[in-house]
Design a protein around this motif. Structure first.
Motif, mmCIF file in Angstrom:
data_model
loop_
_atom_site.group_PDB
_atom_site.id
_atom_site.type_symbol
_atom_site.label_atom_id
_atom_site.label_comp_id
_atom_site.label_asym_id
_atom_site.label_seq_id
_atom_site.Cartn_x
_atom_site.Cartn_y
_atom_site.Cartn_z
ATOM 1 N N THR A 122 64.377 30.294 50.233
ATOM 2 C CA THR A 122 63.752 30.939 49.079
ATOM 3 C C THR A 122 64.386 30.467 47.775
ATOM 4 O O THR A 122 63.686 30.167 46.801
ATOM 5 N N THR A 124 65.867 27.678 47.199
ATOM 6 C CA THR A 124 65.494 26.283 46.967
ATOM 7 C C THR A 124 63.992 26.128 46.734
ATOM 8 O O THR A 124 63.489 25.008 46.619
ATOM 9 N N ARG A 125 63.276 27.272 46.732
ATOM 10 C CA ARG A 125 61.846 27.337 46.435
ATOM 11 C C ARG A 125 60.975 26.644 47.474
ATOM 12 O O ARG A 125 59.790 26.345 47.213
ATOM 13 N N ARG A 127 59.925 28.041 50.265
ATOM 14 C CA ARG A 127 58.901 28.998 50.679
ATOM 15 C C ARG A 127 57.804 29.129 49.622
ATOM 16 O O ARG A 127 56.631 29.302 49.954
ATOM 17 N N GLN A 128 58.188 29.051 48.342
ATOM 18 C CA GLN A 128 57.204 29.196 47.281
ATOM 19 C C GLN A 128 56.193 28.050 47.249
ATOM 20 O O GLN A 128 55.058 28.222 46.798
ATOM 21 N N ILE A 129 56.638 26.882 47.727
ATOM 22 C CA ILE A 129 55.746 25.721 47.736
ATOM 23 C C ILE A 129 54.520 26.003 48.606
ATOM 24 O O ILE A 129 53.440 25.441 48.400
ATOM 25 N N LYS A 305 51.882 33.762 41.866
ATOM 26 C CA LYS A 305 52.840 32.915 42.576
ATOM 27 C C LYS A 305 54.275 33.288 42.203
ATOM 28 O O LYS A 305 55.167 33.302 43.059
ATOM 29 N N ARG A 306 54.477 33.581 40.902
ATOM 30 C CA ARG A 306 55.825 33.937 40.448
ATOM 31 C C ARG A 306 56.298 35.229 41.115
ATOM 32 O O ARG A 306 57.426 35.305 41.600
ATOM 33 N N GLY A 309 56.842 34.794 44.846
ATOM 34 C CA GLY A 309 58.087 34.044 45.060
ATOM 35 C C GLY A 309 59.298 34.942 44.986
ATOM 36 O O GLY A 309 60.214 34.854 45.806
ATOM 37 N N LYS A 310 59.327 35.846 43.987
ATOM 38 C CA LYS A 310 60.437 36.782 43.869
ATOM 39 C C LYS A 310 60.448 37.778 45.031
ATOM 40 O O LYS A 310 61.510 38.164 45.521
ATOM 41 N N LEU A 313 62.279 36.619 48.025
ATOM 42 C CA LEU A 313 63.737 36.708 47.987
ATOM 43 C C LEU A 313 64.203 38.079 48.473
ATOM 44 O O LEU A 313 65.170 38.184 49.227
#
Length: 468
Positions: A122, A124-125, A127-129, A305-306, A309-310, A313
């Motif tokens: 998470t 390293t982003r 998962r967000q990708i 998405k923001r 993404g949070k 975490l």
């Protein structure tokens, strides 16, 4: 609360958010009794007590759901996930008679390590990708699939649907050739059963309230169904004096940080970590995106998405935190859709749900009064609401239609969110690539992450198998 949770900006009110949070809790409350029973395999897992898991379940759900609301302003609740808790117990039991048993302490260690992996992915982003990589058609299919998955849970818990396990094993072994034999595997439950009757009453009551546009229809439906259950003699008042659910929590029985680092080299540990990580990766993604879409959070793609993404975490931290408290993987819950359906749009919904879980430590006997048929009816209605996203899937485009259908069909029928998403990803990568090579009029985007996931999915099923 207006300023902190941005209620007006999200088109909601304090009353709506609290009602939504209570609804989510009502829909999830079953986990307080189901998780301890499942994790201990109804007392068969030696050394792991029912009450210790109950404490861990309520604390993990309460603490991390409140965290999701306060820090992310997201209407999603967390609790120990169904499916992974069953896997946890099965691995412990299956090796109990071997020379090197996989203990429940090792199981908690595997969950804790998988949580650390999630935190790394998470931060390293990675998962967000996924939010950019997954095509919109599959995202909507995930929402519909989760709705069907919730419906299956409701049908099964209410008794409206029954499953013949032995017949299912026979079919798996190829012993049935007559298609009519399948009716002995999945069929309608007994309408003479009072619990089934109560579930039908709940469905009608919630349905009528929704048609009349009554605010809080699902919550009032659950409460009304409980009253009907009392009149029918279905509600068990013995729970008020049951020593298994004491009024005052005894935290001395909590299995805090009960890890077995000496067993880190156990051959089954790597497999367990891989399974927990893989399934949680897709389960959480599907739940967060599906719920966020239903809540309208994804209407603004960038903001959605923001926030998702949070939320990932907090979810990752919940995995490690839940293991510290003594329970299997704590994850975002699909039943959060029940609160969203009642108008929950902000973190106040989650905070309300989390507080209810913490109060359940003291009021467990009261929470246990609500019959399973009441919450089951609510889940079925939520399935209806989630299925509305199917209108956004282009079924005229086979490159989208086939992967989407595989996603929404396999998810409920295999009783596993990760399976549905896995098949959808693999099918999309293959079909989209073939369509692009063929030179079709439409060019399909295949993100590099989709290729990576497709390869990992295939390897996962080859190396670990379909039961992992």
């Amino acid at each position: 609360m207006e300023r902190f949770f941005k209620l007006k900006q999200n088109g909601t009110t304090v009353r709506t958010e609290i009602m939504a949070g209570l609804t989510t809790f009502m829909a999830m409350a079953y986990i307080l009794s189901v998780n301890p029973s499942t994790l201990t395999a109804f007392g068969q897992v030696e050394g792991l007590g029912w009450y210790s898991v109950f404490l861990a379940t309520a604390l993990a759900a309460g603490i991390f759901t409140i965290a999701m609301g306060l820090f992310i302003n997201f209407p999603v609740a967390l609790a120990p996930g169904m499916g992974l808790n069953a896997y946890f117990a099965s691995v412990v039991l299956s090796s109990a008679t071997t020379d090197h048993p996989f203990t429940w302490e090792m199981g908690l260690t595997a969950v804790f390590i998988s949580g650390l992996i999630f935190i790394l992915l998470t931060i390293t982003r990675v998962r967000q990708i996924l939010l950019d990589a997954i095509p919109d058609g599959l995202k909507h299919a995930i929402t519909v699939g989760i709705g069907l998955f919730i419906t299956i849970i409701g049908l099964k818990n209410s008794g409206l649907m029954t499953i013949g396990v032995e017949a299912g094993n026979d079919i798996a072994a190829g012993k049935f050739t007559d298609i009519l034999s399948f009716e002995s595997v999945i069929h309608l439950g007994s309408l003479e059963d009072k619990n089934v009757q109560l579930a039908i009453i709940g469905l009608l009551l919630i349905g009528v309230l929704m048609v009349l546009r009554v605010k809080g229809a699902i919550l009032f439906g659950i409460l009304g169904t409980t009253v009907a259950g009392i009149l029918m003699g279905v509600v068990d008042f013995d729970t008020l004096s049951n020593p298994a659910t004491p009024w005052t929590p005894d935290f001395s029985q909590l299995n805090f940080a009960s890890f077995d680092w000496d067993g880190i080299m156990h051959t089954g540990l790597v497999s367990a970590i891989a399974t927990f990580t893989f399934v949680e990766l897709f389960d959480t993604f599907g739940t967060l995106v599906g719920t966020a879409t239903r809540a309208g959070i994804m209407d603004d793609p960038e903001e959605g998405k923001r926030r998702v993404g949070k939320a990932m975490l907090v979810d990752a931290a919940a995995v490690t935190g839940g293991a510290l408290l003594g329970t299997s993987t704590t994850t975002a819950y699909v039943e959060s859709a029940a609160g969203v359906a009642e108008g929950g749009r902000t973190g106040l919904t989650a905070v309300t749900t989390g507080i209810c879980f913490l109060l359940a430590l003291f009021l467990a006997p009261v929470a246990a009064l609500i019959p399973g048929s009441a919450t089951a009816a609510a889940l079925i209605i939520v399935g209806v609401l989630m299925a509305q996203s199917i209108k956004h899937i282009d079924f005229d485009d086979m490159v989208i239609a086939i992967p989407a259908f595989m996603t929404l069909a396999i998810m409920p029928f295999t009783y596993n969110i990760a399976n549905g998403i896995s098949f959808g990803i693999v099918f999309y990568v293959i079909l989209a690539t073939i369509a692009n090579l063929r030179g079709s009029e439409k060019t399909y985007k295949v993100h590099w992450m989709m290729w990576l996931l497709a390869v990992l999915i295939v390897l996962r099923y080859i190396l670990i198998g379909s039961q992992g």
